[in-house]
Design an enzyme around this catalytic site. Structure first.
Site, PDB file in Angstrom:
ATOM      1  CG  ASP A 194       2.659  -0.608 -20.342  1.00 13.87           C
ATOM      2  OD1 ASP A 194       3.687  -1.149 -19.865  1.00 13.87           O
ATOM      3  OD2 ASP A 194       1.662  -0.990 -20.988  1.00 13.87           O
ATOM      4  CB  THR A 214      -2.360  -8.461 -18.654  1.00 18.98           C
ATOM      5  OG1 THR A 214      -1.642  -7.172 -18.557  1.00 18.98           O
ATOM      6  CG2 THR A 214      -3.092  -8.310 -19.946  1.00 18.98           C
TER       7      THR A 214
END
Ligand code: GLU
Length: 577
Positions: free
Chosen positions: A424, A382
């Protein structure tokens, strides 16, 4: 903290996670801090990203007369080239945009979603046990339908001012000419040998059969061709036609079930921001499935703490943060999921009485050893960068392919990695974040904007999986609660926890404070590690002056344009068009 950590922290310490933890802790301990270019002040415009070449790509567009949204598109494409392990067209993102003209804040949710065939139990093995993370994160089942490119296209068509194709030029040049790999890329390549030295990715990322090192030359001709196709056909280049077919083939070859219809069905959502409060400030962030609700809940729980009277590196401050984070993470797993599928009690979680009740659970003499979700009233690796322009527009973006190098599935002919964002989801079904068809997994990503008297004064965000919530929260508290300067607020060591009793901490937390925290019942991880990588821009409304600041843990660079630069003839000419 780097993206790789998120599952490692939450998972019981398996051999897999322990190996990563040790590898990254020692890599982090050795990484020299590079402070050059990490802070800048300018009156015209500002870019703060995690790589100097991406920041320069944004500046080029601003100089050419583009606005913050044009520059954000250029920065994201450049990041795909210079920091390919963290984000890109194979992943997802949240964009928080402030449009100066209308004074409106809104969110573009370009989070990946699950294929239509996704089932709640898709991460369970035959014995109904969760497939170990080490296995599931490189499987085709982990790959979500990418969202970043569609999000960029939407941002551009809604708010951009320059021709789309021009915004890809800096990234295209970088992918063709190449660049020296940065230390962050070198570090993650070394830790991700299986992904970077695969048959597909090896030619680019594994020269001479060893992972690309810092300083090694990175040229990406296949990605350059893909970028050219995107220049011509915008998002359809990826979501339809030969690249779409290649994505589906690669995912299915690794056991996934994504189809061409799934790619066609993907749509980024425009959402209002989620509003919260901290003292005299209004805070806008990304609501579910983003991580802003958790940040705002934690801020709310801590609002009454008088931080100015609590030394910034004291056990008392860290105790308060750890206790608040554990309460918030208990709520997160009980209530937070994709709002299209589950009723998230957003108002209940941010209700003043509820927050006061959560705050009352914090005892100063002892860590809470039985943290439970509350009862809110139900109503219905990220990267992060920020761009601000001369008109006051702000683009605040967190984007990801999940773990470093995503799923490791690399499309050789097209030059990019696919995400593994669906990890996730909770592997064990039953909760609000169980997998489901076309459902977005809960994210911690929280690009956040602070407003004072209706005008933006600070925009920030971070990578780091669940630690994002802690990083954004702590920089807000250091800046707004303690009144530290922006760069100091970012550099101040951070702590993270999601459950009792362990917590991680950055280097710099005093040994005396750790000792006291142990006595209260908290268990610090044996070694310090990096937590997050915050980029932020602050605006002084009186002088219309921007300050940009980047965390020292990557090759970030903040750089701005003075009004003089901004008034270059070509910029004026373009604006006049
Ligand atoms: N998948 C993470 C999230 O959305 C982001 C990746 C990371 O920073 O670890 O929460």
């Amino acid at each position: 903290m780097s993206v790789a950590w998120r599952k490692v922290i939450l998972a019981p310490v398996s051999a897999f996670s322990l190996a990563w933890m040790l590898a990254l802790s020692s890599a982090n301990a050795q990484a020299p801090k590079n402070l050059a270019g990490k802070e800048a002040v300018a009156c015209g415009a500002m870019v703060a990203s995690s790589h100097s070449l991406a920041t320069q790509a944004g500046l080029k567009i601003l100089k050419a007369g583009g606005n913050a949204f044009d520059a954000a598109v250029a920065v994201q494409f450049a990041l795909n080239v210079v920091e390919p392990m963290m984000s890109g067209i194979g992943g997802g993102a949240f964009f928080l945009a402030y449009e100066a003209k209308t004074r409106k804040v809104f969110v573009i949710d370009a989070r990946e979603f699950a294929p239509k065939s996704a089932l709640p139990g898709m991460f369970l093995d035959k014995a109904k046990k969760p497939i170990p993370f080490a296995t599931r994160h490189t499987s085709g089942i982990a790959v979500g339908v990418p969202g970043t490119l569609k999000g960029l296209a939407l941002l551009h068509s809604k708010l951009g001012s320059m021709p789309w194709a021009e915004l890809l030029t800096p990234a295209l040049r970088l992918s063709q000419k190449g660049l020296a790999a940065g230390r962050t890329l070198g570090r993650y390549a070394a830790l991700s040998r299986e992904k970077v030295c695969s048959k597909e990715a090896g030619g680019v990322f594994c020269p001479g059969d060893s992972p690309l090192e810092a300083g090694g030359w990175l040229v990406q001709p296949a990605l350059a061709k893909t970028l050219e196709a995107i220049q011509r056909k915008k998002d359809t280049a990826l979501y339809e036609g030969e690249i779409a077919r290649a994505i589906v083939e690669a995912v299915q070859a690794k056991g996934g079930s994504m189809t061409l219809e799934d790619l066609k069905a993907y749509k980024p959502e425009v959402r209002p921001p989620l509003w919260g409060r901290y003292r005299n400030y209004r805070v806008a962030s990304v609501g579910p499935p983003g991580g802003g609700l958790a940040v705002l809940e934690a801020l709310g729980i801590l609002e009454s703490a008088d931080f100015k009277s609590i030394p910034i590196r004291s056990a008392k401050k860290y105790h308060l943060l750890l206790e608040a984070l554990r309460l918030v993470f208990a709520d997160r797993s009980a209530f937070m999921g994709d709002p299209a599928f589950v009723g998230v009690p957003v108002r209940g979680l941010l209700d003043d009485n509820y927050l006061a009740g959560r705050h009352a659970l914090i005892r100063m003499d002892k860590a809470n050893d039985s943290v439970h979700p509350g009862k809110p009233a139900h109503s219905g690796e990220t990267t992060h960068f920020v761009v601000a322009d001369a008109s006051g527009n702000i683009a605040c973006v967190t984007s990801t392919i999940e773990q470093p190098f995503g799923s490791g599935i690399y499309l050789k002919k097209y030059g990019f990695f696919l995400n593994n964002e669906l990890t996730d989801f909770d592997a064990t079904p039953g909760g609000p974040n169980e997998p489901g068809p076309c459902k977005r997994p809960t994210s911690a990503m929280a690009p956040t904007l602070v407003l004072e008297r209706g005008l933006p004064v600070l925009a920030l965000g971070s990578p780091g999986g669940p630690t994002i919530i802690a990083s954004v929260l702590q920089v807000l508290i250091h800046r707004l609660g303690y009144g530290r300067g922006l760069k100091d607020a970012i550099e101040e060591p951070r702590v993270f926890t999601s459950a009792y009793p362990s917590f991680s901490h950055e280097g710099g937390v005093p040994e005396g404070a750790l000792e006291r925290l142990r006595a209260l019942g908290h268990v610090p991880n044996p070694m310090p590690t990096e937590i997050g990588n915050v980029q932020a821009i602050e605006r002084d409304p009186k002088w219309h002056r921007y300050t940009g600041a980047c965390d020292s843990t990557r090759e970030g660079m903040a750089a701005g344009l003075s009004r003089l630069d901004d008034a270059l003839p070509d910029a004026k000419e373009r604006r006049g068009r």
